[in-house]
Write an enzyme that holds these catalytic residues in place. Structure first.
Site, PDB file in Angstrom:
ATOM      1  CB  CYS A 212      -0.973   0.065   1.301  1.00 48.37           C
ATOM      2  SG  CYS A 212      -1.773   1.519   1.352  1.00 48.37           S
TER       3      CYS A 212
ATOM      4  CE1 TYR B 287      -5.161   1.682  -5.713  1.00 52.51           C
ATOM      5  CE2 TYR B 287      -3.492   3.611  -5.371  1.00 52.51           C
ATOM      6  CZ  TYR B 287      -3.600   2.221  -5.368  1.00 52.51           C
ATOM      7  OH  TYR B 287      -2.762   1.640  -4.523  1.00 52.51           O
TER       8      TYR B 287
END
Length: 330
Positions: free
Chosen positions: A50, A184
């Site tokens: 992440c 994203y």
């Protein structure tokens, strides 16, 4: 950060991705109602895949907060559950050794039984209270850099110098919308129009940063700041993951001379490359069921490339500021 099918509630009517808002945002500080800054009281939960969590781990390492804030690491692979979650399968018996939880969602539910969002990382857990106290990834590194200063190591660098904070905050906001979250927006888009809009914004910003870094060694000038940490976390994942998995395929970072040199410069700096786990990154973005292709013939194959050995080669960026050191010491 969470991804894939678990983000269905974050897709707008036009097919664009609209990331969920963090719920646990009480700041660290000394004022009434703020979270007390206390060594040994908190545990930082992350996954090496992440980027939002990675930047908090980089800052924790650079500032010497490792003895003050413990670290729990979730697996890069999602558990086979009907919900999006993180799993502590890397630990003995599959549970976090301090919190005793198997899944990240457990600590969120212990904190708030009505919590219905994704259990995200990074997240700070108060081990005294056994509850989530902060998952505000946008401000977490700034707390580490400021109110956690009493626990910084000797001669810790200043990643958030007061005279540059307005510039850093502006850079951070721009980088977040167009680059950090921009990849994203491309990867999770559910319409061609929203994908292309995010794609164009992403590469327009990378082109701008490429030009900026032709004249400056780092984003704010001579020294590494919080903005560099945030940009690094996306750039280092770009060629290995986003380029293919998120269809951000106009250029690789290696194709940008200045961004590529800048990335090598940071990667070779203690705290950056030594906290980067390419195997975890590739496994997550290419094999996790919530991201990988549904094609059963290919979804279990881990890409062999790209060749990342170039990250260890000379970057030759010292001449942009005439100095070999990279940090501003307080």
């Amino acid at each position: 950060m969470s991804s894939g099918s678990g983000t269905s509630g974050e897709i707008k009517a036009d097919g664009s991705f609209n990331r969920q808002v963090n719920k646990f945002t009480v700041p660290f500080g000394t004022l009434p109602g703020e979270l007390p800054v206390e060594a040994g009281r908190y545990r930082l939960l992350w996954s090496a895949v992440c980027p939002w969590a990675h930047r908090s781990v980089i800052v924790r390492r650079i500032l010497g907060l490792e003895d003050s804030i413990s670290l729990g690491t979730a697996s890069p692979m999602r558990p086979n559950l009907p919900r999006v979650d993180w799993e502590f399968s890397l630990d003995e018996d599959g549970v976090d050794p301090i919190l005793g939880i198997r899944y990240m969602s457990e600590i969120y539910k212990q904190t708030d039984p009505e919590y219905s969002g994704r259990p995200t990382v990074p997240v700070i857990v108060d081990v005294k209270e056994n509850k989530v106290v902060n998952n505000d990834y946008f401000k977490l590194t700034n707390y580490f850099e400021t109110v956690w200063a009493p626990f910084h190591k000797e001669n810790a660098p200043d990643l958030y110098p007061e005279n540059l904070r307005d510039e850093i905050d502006h850079l951070n906001d721009v980088i977040f919308h167009d680059v950090n979250n921009g990849v994203y927006k491309c990867g999770f888009a559910r319409s061609q129009e929203s994908y292309e809009e995010a794609y164009d914004a992403l590469f327009a910003r990378l082109d701008e940063l490429e030009q900026r870094l032709s004249e400056k060694r780092f984003l704010a000038g001579d020294f590494i700041t919080d903005s560099d940490v945030r940009l690094y976390a996306t750039l280092i994942r770009f060629d290995a993951a986003y380029y293919a998995a998120f269809k951000t395929n106009r250029n690789r970072i290696v194709d940008f001379p200045n961004l590529w040199g800048y990335l090598r410069d940071l990667y070779q700096t203690p705290g950056f490359g030594d906290t980067t786990d390419f195997h975890a990154i590739k496994v997550h973005y290419h094999l996790s069921n919530h991201i990988a292709s549904d094609d059963h013939k290919s979804k279990n194959i881990l890409p062999k490339g790209p060749d990342l050995s170039g990250l260890h080669t000379a970057h030759n960026r010292e001449g942009l500021n005439g100095m070999k050191h990279k940090f501003l010491i307080k």
